[in-house]
Design an enzyme around this catalytic site. Structure first.
Site, PDB file in Angstrom:
ATOM      1  N   SER A  43       0.833  -1.204   0.000  1.00  0.00           N
ATOM      2  CA  SER A  43       0.000   0.000   0.000  1.00  0.00           C
ATOM      3  C   SER A  43       0.863   1.248   0.000  1.00  0.00           C
ATOM      4  O   SER A  43       1.963   1.263   0.567  1.00  0.00           O
ATOM      5  CB  SER A  43      -0.895   0.001   1.241  1.00  0.00           C
ATOM      6  OG  SER A  43      -1.515   1.254   1.425  1.00  0.00           O
ATOM      7  N   TYR A  67      -2.311   0.522  10.126  1.00  0.00           N
ATOM      8  CA  TYR A  67      -2.457  -0.250   8.896  1.00  0.00           C
ATOM      9  C   TYR A  67      -1.213  -0.114   8.020  1.00  0.00           C
ATOM     10  O   TYR A  67      -0.639  -1.107   7.566  1.00  0.00           O
ATOM     11  CB  TYR A  67      -3.687   0.217   8.118  1.00  0.00           C
ATOM     12  CG  TYR A  67      -3.719  -0.284   6.696  1.00  0.00           C
ATOM     13  CD1 TYR A  67      -3.884  -1.642   6.419  1.00  0.00           C
ATOM     14  CD2 TYR A  67      -3.582   0.592   5.621  1.00  0.00           C
ATOM     15  CE1 TYR A  67      -3.898  -2.102   5.116  1.00  0.00           C
ATOM     16  CE2 TYR A  67      -3.600   0.145   4.320  1.00  0.00           C
ATOM     17  CZ  TYR A  67      -3.758  -1.201   4.066  1.00  0.00           C
ATOM     18  OH  TYR A  67      -3.766  -1.654   2.773  1.00  0.00           O
ATOM     19  N   LYS A 121       1.895  -2.941   6.816  1.00  0.00           N
ATOM     20  CA  LYS A 121       2.413  -3.156   5.459  1.00  0.00           C
ATOM     21  C   LYS A 121       3.935  -2.946   5.424  1.00  0.00           C
ATOM     22  O   LYS A 121       4.667  -3.701   4.782  1.00  0.00           O
ATOM     23  CB  LYS A 121       1.723  -2.213   4.472  1.00  0.00           C
ATOM     24  CG  LYS A 121       0.251  -2.495   4.253  1.00  0.00           C
ATOM     25  CD  LYS A 121       0.027  -3.836   3.579  1.00  0.00           C
ATOM     26  CE  LYS A 121      -1.425  -4.045   3.192  1.00  0.00           C
ATOM     27  NZ  LYS A 121      -1.671  -5.352   2.535  1.00  0.00           N
TER      28      LYS A 121
END
Length: 382
Positions: free
Chosen positions: A133, A157, A161
């Protein structure tokens, strides 16, 4: 008697029934790959699996329910299939939810990647495409953002990643034969042109375009514009929106490279997948109104935790290395997303699932976008 053709590469797609995964699985099937999907359906739907096989022009994926965090499930899967490569989508993905429940995101995303990599190592599977991402960049120093930019994720989040990318780099150094491409997505939008496959998040949507559609279809509830005081031309966040079909084609290009060459041998190579042009929240709303003919009522709201002002890709590496180019513009993203929402106002939950074993259903050929309504009716009839 004709000689048998070459055996197609077998690909494992974890989380392949989700929004991104479902479009990629269709693209892989159309490209001729043999695809096995592992999904626990925690943020996806069995009906999506069924429709994938109706849109795949005769080649069908095998869908298995299971959790990528379960080592025994992975061991059984890798014993049953000899995979040539893995595409790893499975994981949690909402920024705001990760801020509220960081321990859940670390537990699921990190543990899932570790279990998968261990299974791959045990069974000698060396090629991996990872669903990363653009959130790994956080607040970037320059825009557009190249892959060489510092990684400073601004939310849990994004940090998951980043941690998985670090893990993949460590694995690459430990296993010189490994070949890994980490695709850093910017902002996927749109749906399959048939209107049969699209974004249907479980629970409260977090991305802009599903929120736009909900505001129009949800009885007039206005759209909250989160932050109007950013240092941008109109005060709202700027994002690089990419059609999910272009994103799917990027995965096929990455797999083609991994399977055909020594690309990324012994390293984990990051590659941006974005258009390279920024669109503000207000510009996105205007595009949707233009394409759909619907008026979107808005209300100003405070900034969401973890959001950054601007995030736009430098996609030069993908264009040069993978020979990949985005082909669909913002109007196409809005048009395909709106067609999906019109045909599926309640998402995949809008009708009773006729079969849970998707690979037992006969496929149908995709049709031009103008015939999507009839395609949907045919699918409902089964």
């Amino acid at each position: 008697m004709n000689a048998p053709g070459p055996i197609p590469p077998k690909i494992l797609a974890t989380g392949g029934a989700g929004y991104i995964g479902s479009h990629v699985v269709i693209a892989l099937l159309e490209r001729g790959f043999d695809v096995v999907v592992l999904d626990d359906y925690s943020n996806s739907h069995e009906e999506a699996a069924r429709r994938i096989n109706r849109l795949s022009r005769g080649r069908r994926a095998r869908f298995l329910r299971g959790d990528v965090c379960n080592a025994a499930t992975l061991e059984a899967l890798f014993r049953a299939h000899r995979f040539d490569a893995v595409v790893h989508f499975a994981g949690l993905k909402a920024v705001a939810d990760s801020v509220a429940r960081p321990e859940h995101y670390y537990g699921v995303n990190i543990a899932g990647a570790a279990c998968l990599l261990a299974a791959m190592a045990r069974h000698g599977v060396e090629r991996l495409v990872f669903s990363s991402s653009a959130t790994v960049y956080g607040l970037a120093d320059t825009v557009p953002i190249p892959e060489t930019a510092p990684l400073r994720p601004a939310n849990p989040y994004g940090r998951t990643k980043h941690m998985i990318e670090t893990m993949l780099a460590d694995v690459a150094r430990a296993r010189p034969g490994s070949r890994t491409v980490m695709l850093r997505y910017f902002n996927p939008v749109g749906a399959h042109p048939s209107g049969l496959i699209g974004e249907d998040p479980v629970g409260e949507p977090a991305n802009l375009f599903p929120l736009i559609a909900r505001s129009v279809q949800g009885g007039g509830r206005p759209l909250s514009v989160f932050g109007t005081d950013y240092d941008t031309p109109d005060g709202t966040c700027i994002r690089d929106y990419i059609h999910v079909e272009d994103l799917a084609e990027g995965h096929v290009a990455a797999l083609d490279k991994l399977l055909a060459t020594d690309l990324a041998r012994g390293e984990a190579l990051p590659v941006n997948l974005g258009v390279g042009r920024g669109v503000s929240v207000r510009e996105a709303i205007a595009a949707f109104e233009r394409v759909s003919g619907q008026q979107v009522r808005t209300v100003e709201a405070p900034r969401r935790p973890g959001d950054v002002a601007e995030c736009v890709a430098d996609p030069a590496r993908a264009m040069k290395l993978l020979n990949w180019h985005p082909r669909r513009d913002l109007d196409a993203m809005c048009r395909d997303m709106w067609r999906w929402r019109l045909l599926n106002p309640d998402g995949y939950r809008g009708r009773e699932v006729l079969a849970t074993a998707a690979d037992e259903m006969p496929p149908i050929a995709p049709v031009p976008a103008g015939e999507a309504q009839q395609t949907f009716r045919d699918a409902v009839r089964g």
